[in-house]
Design an enzyme around this catalytic site. Structure first.
Site, PDB file in Angstrom:
ATOM      1  N   GLU A  20      91.690  23.867  48.922  1.00  0.00           N
ATOM      2  CA  GLU A  20      90.349  24.242  48.465  1.00  0.00           C
ATOM      3  C   GLU A  20      90.138  23.968  46.972  1.00  0.00           C
ATOM      4  O   GLU A  20      89.397  24.683  46.294  1.00  0.00           O
ATOM      5  CB  GLU A  20      90.068  25.715  48.786  1.00  0.00           C
ATOM      6  CG  GLU A  20      90.036  25.999  50.281  1.00  0.00           C
ATOM      7  CD  GLU A  20      89.615  27.425  50.618  1.00  0.00           C
ATOM      8  OE1 GLU A  20      89.787  28.319  49.761  1.00  0.00           O
ATOM      9  OE2 GLU A  20      89.113  27.634  51.736  1.00  0.00           O
ATOM     10  N   GLU A  32      89.849  25.739  58.676  1.00  0.00           N
ATOM     11  CA  GLU A  32      89.725  27.202  58.649  1.00  0.00           C
ATOM     12  C   GLU A  32      88.376  27.619  59.215  1.00  0.00           C
ATOM     13  O   GLU A  32      87.356  27.536  58.529  1.00  0.00           O
ATOM     14  CB  GLU A  32      89.872  27.754  57.221  1.00  0.00           C
ATOM     15  CG  GLU A  32      91.266  27.655  56.648  1.00  0.00           C
ATOM     16  CD  GLU A  32      91.398  28.375  55.309  1.00  0.00           C
ATOM     17  OE1 GLU A  32      90.503  29.201  54.975  1.00  0.00           O
ATOM     18  OE2 GLU A  32      92.377  28.118  54.594  1.00  0.00           O
TER      19      GLU A  32
END
Length: 778
Positions: A127, A196
């Site tokens: 991320e 995710e």
């Protein structure tokens, strides 16, 4: 728990298991590695392989994951010249060393798919695209270096980068979030992957319980594959427990249940687990058309869209999606009528019959309960001993280990060796000092965790950051000083270090400058800044340093545990008791209601931090019922406001002995241990609430069904545990039918139809059933 969890994942229809690799767990001290016990990464990967599942290895080594410091070891923070996650030789050398270590370990076991193994993807960084901008050009150089370094390790399977739009080649970018159907990789040749899918949300101290409905989660998955998705991973499928001091944040709870399909203890979270299992079965059945078919999309009405996948050999599969958040739809597609509820997707494997709709839940709902420990009569049977935490050396005498003429950040001083750090300094006042004649306020700048204040050995007060306010605060209390030497002792307590945001590693912890004495006298204010005083530091507490929690230490006659006059509501106190393990094989929890804040150990194993006195903010929960329709967020469908943020703490069966077991508590705030009790978590009752035409199952999971509490066919109202009949109901006694079919059995299945349950003169007929599971232990 690993084999059982992985078996349940496979039974739930998963193809692969994705896992992080936590750097601070495996390299707690520089160049000293730990892959023993529950840290045995290779054993975990082989357990996945042995169940016939693939693995996705997220090396990172930055993890986030609400894990302490995002998975970075604190020694890395304290290396001279280091800057995290940017173009910095110190950081990059350490990151390369750890990443190479993991890759070499996995290669030696031949676990990568290129070696005939089952690891199909690996991840580098995590991320970074979300936080990259503040790092500027050095951030761009860093992420390019990550790609080159990872590629040079030659693992033979693709590397991915989560949330890294336009990831440097040959890395593959992926999406994270509650919804990724609209996501498109910048490179059209990159497969659309979702690493995710957040199945719920985490919880902070002071926060309420999150719920992401089974309907919405299934909708997000079906929508993703309708829109061309190729890989979707649940975060979390099982969240588990933050044992020890692993929870981050700060202020993350010990539970990391996450409202996942498998709950914190490994139980099936129904209906979420079962509803997704049915979805996975349908998606597997149309895998060929999804991967080989041409895609055609057509608008049926303002809110319903049909997506058709059709192969060259005329095989086709269809999705019918209703994106309206309030209005159900009745549509005709291909000459057949379909009912598509709002915010739902129907899957038609042959473009004719509906095999699945995300809003039509046929899986049972399981109502979990806590049962008392039948091995003994608790809590009355628990006999407590106690001993004080010896704080006098710091609070009265100011003795420590390090002396510095300034206030030092807790991360730098304690090196994450303990939650606890003493800051001590002295102030010498002459007999004529004005500070002795007016109102003196001690003012301490703190950075958001917990602070306990002592002056001349006397406890003054405590303060901590409130929920949602993980920023600096100021402690201010009036104190009484004496002529001569005055000792100010400040016990700073961390509750996990920050794990996310740009440059999160630089966020302070512990006491910050200034620390001041403020005198208000004759409408004037005088300030004495103590920040440059000589400060003495002591890391940890006496009981933790001397391992009062260790079973051997706790059982020694000379260990000074006292059984008489066990105090309650006394801060900085150790408690000890013994207990028998609950009978059977159900998950075990310890109920710590009545305690304040502290840490708990069973047979020397840390259960983590506890804080049942922290009550979830009442303002967080809405009065209106939870509605699956519409986009989910962490503010939606919250519950249990006004209750302890976490009352029950997981005690894995692997921590327990067959005979006597020892529970040790360190109580920081003050509480009453006499309420503590051990319980098991099991299914209390099960329900179905489903439309006619489907076969449904009720299962008490290895225990017989003892009673049919409720059954109605027609248009019953309410939810599991509070069903009610409506005006539209069949005349047939549904309870009698199901008593004959289900009572005394561990499970029963039946088709919902008018032939079985009689005619009901209403549209969209449903059957609602609640069955009670028998209360006994094998």
């Amino acid at each position: 728990m690993w084999p059982d969890l992985i078996r349940k994942a496979k039974e739930g229809g998963l193809d692969a298991v994705e896992t992080y690799v936590f750097w601070n767990a495996h390299e707690p001290v520089r160049r000293q590695y730990d892959f023993s016990g529950n840290l045995d990464l290779v054993r975990f990967l082989k357990t996945i392989r042995d169940e016939g599942l693939y693995a996705i290895l997220r090396i990172g080594p930055y993890a986030c994951a609400e894990w302490n410091y995002g998975g970075f070891p604190m020694w890395l923070h304290n290396m001279p010249g280091v800057s995290f996650r940017t173009k910095n030789d110190v950081f990059m050398n350490e990151m390369k060393n750890f990443t190479s270590l993991i890759v070499d370990m996995v290669k030696r076991e031949r676990l990568f798919a290129s070696q005939g193994g089952h690891i199909i993807l690996a991840q580098i960084e995590n991320e970074y695209g979300n936080v990259m901008k503040p790092y500027g050009e050095d951030g761009k150089s860093y992420i390019n270096w990550c790609a080159q370094m990872a590629d040079s390790l030659d693992i033979g399977v693709p590397w991915i980068m989560c949330q890294q739009a336009g990831a440097p080649k040959p890395m593959l970018e992926t999406c994270n979030g509650w919804y990724c159907d609209q996501y498109k990789p910048k490179d059209p040749n990159t497969p659309k992957m979702w690493t995710e899918n957040w199945t719920g949300w985490f919880k902070s101290w002071g926060g309420a319980d999150p719920l992401r409905t089974a309907e919405d989660l299934a909708y997000s998955v079906a929508r993703f594959f309708q829109k061309g998705g190729t890989l979707q991973n649940y975060y979390m499928y099982h969240g588990g427990t933050n044992f020890g001091r692993t929870s981050g944040g700060p202020y993350m709870t010990t539970t990391y249940d996450y409202n996942a399909p498998l709950d914190e203890y490994g139980n099936l979270n129904q209906p979420k687990w079962g509803h997704l299992k049915q979805l996975h079965h349908v998606l597997h059945s149309i895998e060929y058309t999804l991967t080989h078919g041409d895609v055609n999309t057509q608008k049926i009405d303002n809110s319903v869209t049909a997506t058709v996948y059709e192969t060259n050999d005329n095989k086709s599969s269809c999705f019918l999606s209703n994106t309206n958040t309030t209005t159900d739809a009745n549509v005709n597609f291909g000459g057949i009528n379909y009912f598509i509820p709002a915010w739902s997707i129907s899957i038609l494997p042959d473009c004719r019959g509906e095999a699945y709709n995300t809003a039509k839940v046929y899986a049972q709902t399981s109502m979990m309960i806590k049962r008392s420990n039948k091995a003994e009569d608790e809590p009355e049977s628990l006999k407590w001993a106690w001993r004080p935490e010896l704080i006098e050396s710091a609070s009265v005498h100011g003795k420590g280990d390090v002396f510095v003429n300034k206030i030092v950040d807790q991360k730098d001083m304690a090196n994450d060796a303990s939650d606890y750090l003493w800051y001590m300094t002295s102030v010498v006042l002459a007999k004529d000092d004005p500070m002795l004649n007016g109102t003196v306020t001690l003012r301490v700048a703190d950075t958001g965790h917990v602070l306990h204040v002592f002056v001349n050995g006397k406890y003054i007060d405590s303060q901590w950051a409130k929920y949602g306010n993980n920023v600096a605060y100021v402690f201010e209390k009036n104190i009484k000083l004496s002529p001569g030497k005055n000792l100010i002792s400040l016990l700073s307590v961390t509750v996990g270090f920050k794990n996310y945001e740009a440059k999160f590693d630089l966020v302070g912890a512990g006491i910050a400058s200034p620390v001041e004495l403020v005198l208000n006298m004759r409408n004037q204010t005088f300030v004495k800044d103590l920040s440059s005083n000589k400060w003495t530091y002591k890391i940890g507490l006496d009981g933790i340093s001397n391992k009062f929690f260790n079973t051997d230490c706790a059982s020694k006659p000379s260990s000074k545990w006292v059984s008489d006059q066990v105090p309650i509501n006394r801060n900085f106190t150790w408690y000890k008791t013994t207990f028998k393990a609950p009978l059977g094989n159900k998950p075990v929890v310890v109920d710590l209601l009545g305690l304040g804040k502290g840490m708990a150990w069973v047979n020397g194993h840390s259960l983590g931090r506890y804080w049942p006195s922290y009550i979830a903010d009442k303002k967080l929960c809405k009065t209106k019922p939870c509605d699956y329709r519409g986009r989910y967020s962490d503010k939606k469908c919250l519950s249990k406001c006004g209750e302890p943020t976490q009352r029950w703490y997981h005690v894995p069966r692997s921590f327990l002995n067959d005979g006597e077991n020892t529970l040790i508590l360190f109580e920081e705030f003050g509480g009453n241990p006499s309420w503590v009790q051990f319980q098991t978590v099991e299914v209390g009752s099960v329900c179905v609430n489903a439309y006619e035409g489907k076969v449904v199952e009720l299962s008490c999971h290895n225990r017989p069904i003892s009673k049919i509490e409720f059954a109605s066919f027609g248009h019953p109202q309410g939810v599991c545990g509070s069903f009610k009949k409506s005006e539209c109901e069949s005349d047939v006694d549904a309870i009698s039918i199901l008593e004959k079919e289900c009572v005394g059995k561990e499970s029963c299945s039946f088709k919902i139809s008018e032939d079985k349950f009689g005619k009901a003169y209403c549209e969209a007929k449903r059957l609602a059933v609640e069955a009670v599971c028998e209360d006994f232990t094998f």
